[in-house]
Design a protein around this motif. Sequence first.
Motif, mmCIF file in Angstrom:
data_model
loop_
_atom_site.group_PDB
_atom_site.id
_atom_site.type_symbol
_atom_site.label_atom_id
_atom_site.label_comp_id
_atom_site.label_asym_id
_atom_site.label_seq_id
_atom_site.Cartn_x
_atom_site.Cartn_y
_atom_site.Cartn_z
ATOM 1 N N TYR A 85 0.829 -1.205 0.000
ATOM 2 C CA TYR A 85 0.000 0.000 0.000
ATOM 3 C C TYR A 85 0.869 1.263 0.000
ATOM 4 C CZ TYR A 85 -4.491 -2.353 0.794
ATOM 5 O OH TYR A 85 -5.618 -3.113 0.656
ATOM 6 N N LEU A 86 1.993 1.204 0.696
ATOM 7 C CA LEU A 86 2.878 2.362 0.746
ATOM 8 C C LEU A 86 3.476 2.640 -0.632
ATOM 9 C CD1 LEU A 86 3.800 4.200 3.143
ATOM 10 C CD2 LEU A 86 5.944 2.952 3.082
ATOM 11 N N ALA A 87 3.918 1.585 -1.316
ATOM 12 C CA ALA A 87 4.438 1.750 -2.682
ATOM 13 C C ALA A 87 3.346 2.272 -3.609
ATOM 14 C CB ALA A 87 4.975 0.423 -3.195
ATOM 15 N N SER A 88 2.119 1.806 -3.395
ATOM 16 C CA SER A 88 0.998 2.278 -4.198
ATOM 17 C C SER A 88 0.763 3.771 -3.994
ATOM 18 C CB SER A 88 -0.263 1.483 -3.827
ATOM 19 O OG SER A 88 -1.393 1.984 -4.491
ATOM 20 N N ASP A 89 0.816 4.224 -2.746
ATOM 21 C CA ASP A 89 0.638 5.652 -2.457
ATOM 22 C C ASP A 89 1.748 6.480 -3.102
ATOM 23 O OD1 ASP A 89 -1.641 5.237 -1.039
ATOM 24 O OD2 ASP A 89 -0.696 5.298 0.937
ATOM 25 N N ARG A 90 2.965 5.953 -3.096
ATOM 26 C CA ARG A 90 4.078 6.698 -3.693
ATOM 27 C C ARG A 90 3.891 6.841 -5.203
ATOM 28 N NH1 ARG A 90 6.772 9.619 -5.547
ATOM 29 N NH2 ARG A 90 8.969 10.172 -5.228
ATOM 30 N N LEU A 156 -6.714 16.762 -27.742
ATOM 31 C CA LEU A 156 -5.904 16.357 -26.594
ATOM 32 C C LEU A 156 -5.042 15.169 -26.986
ATOM 33 C CD1 LEU A 156 -8.430 16.421 -23.620
ATOM 34 C CD2 LEU A 156 -6.602 18.048 -24.053
ATOM 35 N N SER A 157 -3.816 15.131 -26.479
ATOM 36 C CA SER A 157 -2.996 13.942 -26.681
ATOM 37 C C SER A 157 -3.476 12.864 -25.732
ATOM 38 C CB SER A 157 -1.520 14.271 -26.390
ATOM 39 O OG SER A 157 -1.386 14.731 -25.069
ATOM 40 N N PRO A 158 -3.207 11.585 -26.031
ATOM 41 C CA PRO A 158 -3.639 10.528 -25.120
ATOM 42 C C PRO A 158 -2.900 10.645 -23.799
ATOM 43 C CG PRO A 158 -2.144 9.655 -26.777
ATOM 44 C CD PRO A 158 -2.464 11.053 -27.187
ATOM 45 N N PRO A 159 -3.468 10.047 -22.742
ATOM 46 C CA PRO A 159 -2.792 10.098 -21.440
ATOM 47 C C PRO A 159 -1.361 9.590 -21.514
ATOM 48 C CG PRO A 159 -5.019 9.269 -21.202
ATOM 49 C CD PRO A 159 -4.764 9.386 -22.672
ATOM 50 N N ASN A 160 -0.486 10.197 -20.721
ATOM 51 C CA ASN A 160 0.931 9.854 -20.700
ATOM 52 C C ASN A 160 1.121 8.348 -20.450
ATOM 53 O OD1 ASN A 160 3.586 9.400 -19.331
ATOM 54 N ND2 ASN A 160 3.820 11.561 -19.794
ATOM 55 N N PRO A 161 1.869 7.637 -21.320
ATOM 56 C CA PRO A 161 2.052 6.186 -21.139
ATOM 57 C C PRO A 161 2.678 5.830 -19.795
ATOM 58 C CG PRO A 161 2.744 6.846 -23.334
ATOM 59 C CD PRO A 161 2.502 8.109 -22.565
ATOM 60 N N LEU A 162 3.649 6.650 -19.323
ATOM 61 C CA LEU A 162 4.258 6.371 -18.031
ATOM 62 C C LEU A 162 3.247 6.574 -16.909
ATOM 63 C CD1 LEU A 162 6.692 5.675 -16.299
ATOM 64 C CD2 LEU A 162 7.391 8.090 -16.393
ATOM 65 N N GLY A 163 2.418 7.604 -17.045
ATOM 66 C CA GLY A 163 1.371 7.825 -16.053
ATOM 67 C C GLY A 163 0.392 6.668 -16.016
ATOM 68 N N PHE A 164 0.017 6.171 -17.200
ATOM 69 C CA PHE A 164 -0.877 5.016 -17.270
ATOM 70 C C PHE A 164 -0.222 3.794 -16.621
ATOM 71 C CE2 PHE A 164 -2.228 1.159 -19.565
ATOM 72 C CZ PHE A 164 -3.571 1.145 -19.211
ATOM 73 N N ALA A 165 1.078 3.589 -16.886
ATOM 74 C CA ALA A 165 1.788 2.455 -16.289
ATOM 75 C C ALA A 165 1.809 2.561 -14.768
ATOM 76 C CB ALA A 165 3.205 2.382 -16.838
ATOM 77 N N CYS A 166 1.996 3.780 -14.256
ATOM 78 C CA CYS A 166 1.993 3.983 -12.797
ATOM 79 C C CYS A 166 0.626 3.660 -12.203
ATOM 80 C CB CYS A 166 2.374 5.426 -12.467
ATOM 81 S SG CYS A 166 4.122 5.811 -12.723
ATOM 82 N N VAL A 167 -0.448 4.096 -12.896
ATOM 83 C CA VAL A 167 -1.799 3.807 -12.412
ATOM 84 C C VAL A 167 -2.054 2.307 -12.418
ATOM 85 C CG1 VAL A 167 -4.252 4.064 -12.914
ATOM 86 C CG2 VAL A 167 -2.758 6.039 -13.063
ATOM 87 N N ALA A 168 -1.646 1.627 -13.509
ATOM 88 C CA ALA A 168 -1.853 0.182 -13.599
ATOM 89 C C ALA A 168 -1.080 -0.551 -12.505
ATOM 90 C CB ALA A 168 -1.421 -0.317 -14.979
ATOM 91 N N THR A 169 0.150 -0.114 -12.252
ATOM 92 C CA THR A 169 0.949 -0.743 -11.192
ATOM 93 C C THR A 169 0.323 -0.492 -9.827
ATOM 94 O OG1 THR A 169 2.957 -0.390 -12.509
ATOM 95 C CG2 THR A 169 3.253 -0.894 -10.180
ATOM 96 N N THR A 170 -0.158 0.722 -9.615
ATOM 97 C CA THR A 170 -0.838 1.050 -8.356
ATOM 98 C C THR A 170 -2.037 0.139 -8.136
ATOM 99 O OG1 THR A 170 -0.159 3.368 -8.457
ATOM 100 C CG2 THR A 170 -2.078 2.867 -7.118
ATOM 101 N N SER A 171 -2.819 -0.093 -9.190
ATOM 102 C CA SER A 171 -3.987 -0.961 -9.082
ATOM 103 C C SER A 171 -3.579 -2.391 -8.736
ATOM 104 C CB SER A 171 -4.777 -0.947 -10.396
ATOM 105 O OG SER A 171 -5.267 0.350 -10.679
ATOM 106 N N CYS A 172 -2.511 -2.882 -9.357
ATOM 107 C CA CYS A 172 -2.037 -4.236 -9.072
ATOM 108 C C CYS A 172 -1.540 -4.363 -7.634
ATOM 109 C CB CYS A 172 -0.925 -4.619 -10.044
ATOM 110 S SG CYS A 172 -1.483 -4.900 -11.743
ATOM 111 N N LEU A 173 -0.798 -3.369 -7.179
ATOM 112 C CA LEU A 173 -0.287 -3.411 -5.801
ATOM 113 C C LEU A 173 -1.434 -3.388 -4.792
ATOM 114 C CD1 LEU A 173 2.729 -0.935 -6.082
ATOM 115 C CD2 LEU A 173 2.840 -3.417 -5.881
#
Length: 312
Positions: A85-90, A156-173
């Motif tokens: 959860y802490l890594a997810s918050d970060r 609008l450009s599509p959402p930032n790929p790195l931002g999307f990756a961070c959100v996906a990782t947060t969801s998995c964690l």
Amino acid sequence: MTASTVKVAVLSLLVLQNTSLRLVMKLARTESPDFSATLAVFLCEVVKFGVAFALLARAKGVAAGAADVFAPRELARLAPPAALYLASDRLHHVSVRLLSVAAFQVLSQSKVLTAAFFGKLFRGRDVSGRQWAALLALAAGIAVCQLGDALGDVALSPPNPLGFACVATTSCLGAAAGTYTEAVLQRPASDASYLWRRAAQMALLGSAIAAGPAATDPRGAAGFTAAVYGVVLLNAAGGLLVAAAMKYADNVLKTLAASLSIVVSAFAACALLGADAPTPSFALGGAAVVAAVYVYGTAPKPQAAAPAKPAA
């Protein structure tokens, strides 16, 4: 207060917290882009621990509450999900910096997908046909939001790929932590203070894990504006509101709050932060996500098959 009044109050507070947290986080990163997210996460855990322990002490007394919270065996078993959860918050702070408020709110609903996947894979949790349809619609809505320019949107450009990756990782964690907690620690039906005890223990472990990185961050509290402290308080309130929702509200209200916060955040970001209005494809994908989250959360649970009667 009546039960219905409490439920409406919890719903309203959840929508307000979800919406205001995204807006204030975006404002904080705009005003002070280099503030220490590590220190902010640590302070959030400290605030959560203080409030949760105070509520537990009010219910059981300080001595009994301390004995419950500082149970070594339970703390050891809660350490893995606390770290997740802490890594997810970060990562949450990173994704908010890279994504618009509307994009973050929509894409973060991928947590429904990951929670269902982990629950099915590791807990054998049944998923109804209606819920599978909602999950497919959710995945399609997220894909439309992420790949909006391929459908003809150029404003609008599509959402930032790195931002999307961070959100996906947060969801998995978050899904992994929740599944582990459910598997290892069962909630006793008779203990009304259970949720506050768990919240205090998770916050205690989170603050202990985050203390070292926060203390060694050379930025310290530099750049901590009023908006940053607002992020700390709102993030802490979110963790406590989730516990309150589990205690006082049902799943329908929680999913409704998640859906409403997506819509409210998109309009509020345009009105208060001057964000660009969502493109048609993003609005379509967002509507699909809102509907899918609500349908998934309100779908009746699959009924277990009745045992076969023995032959006469």
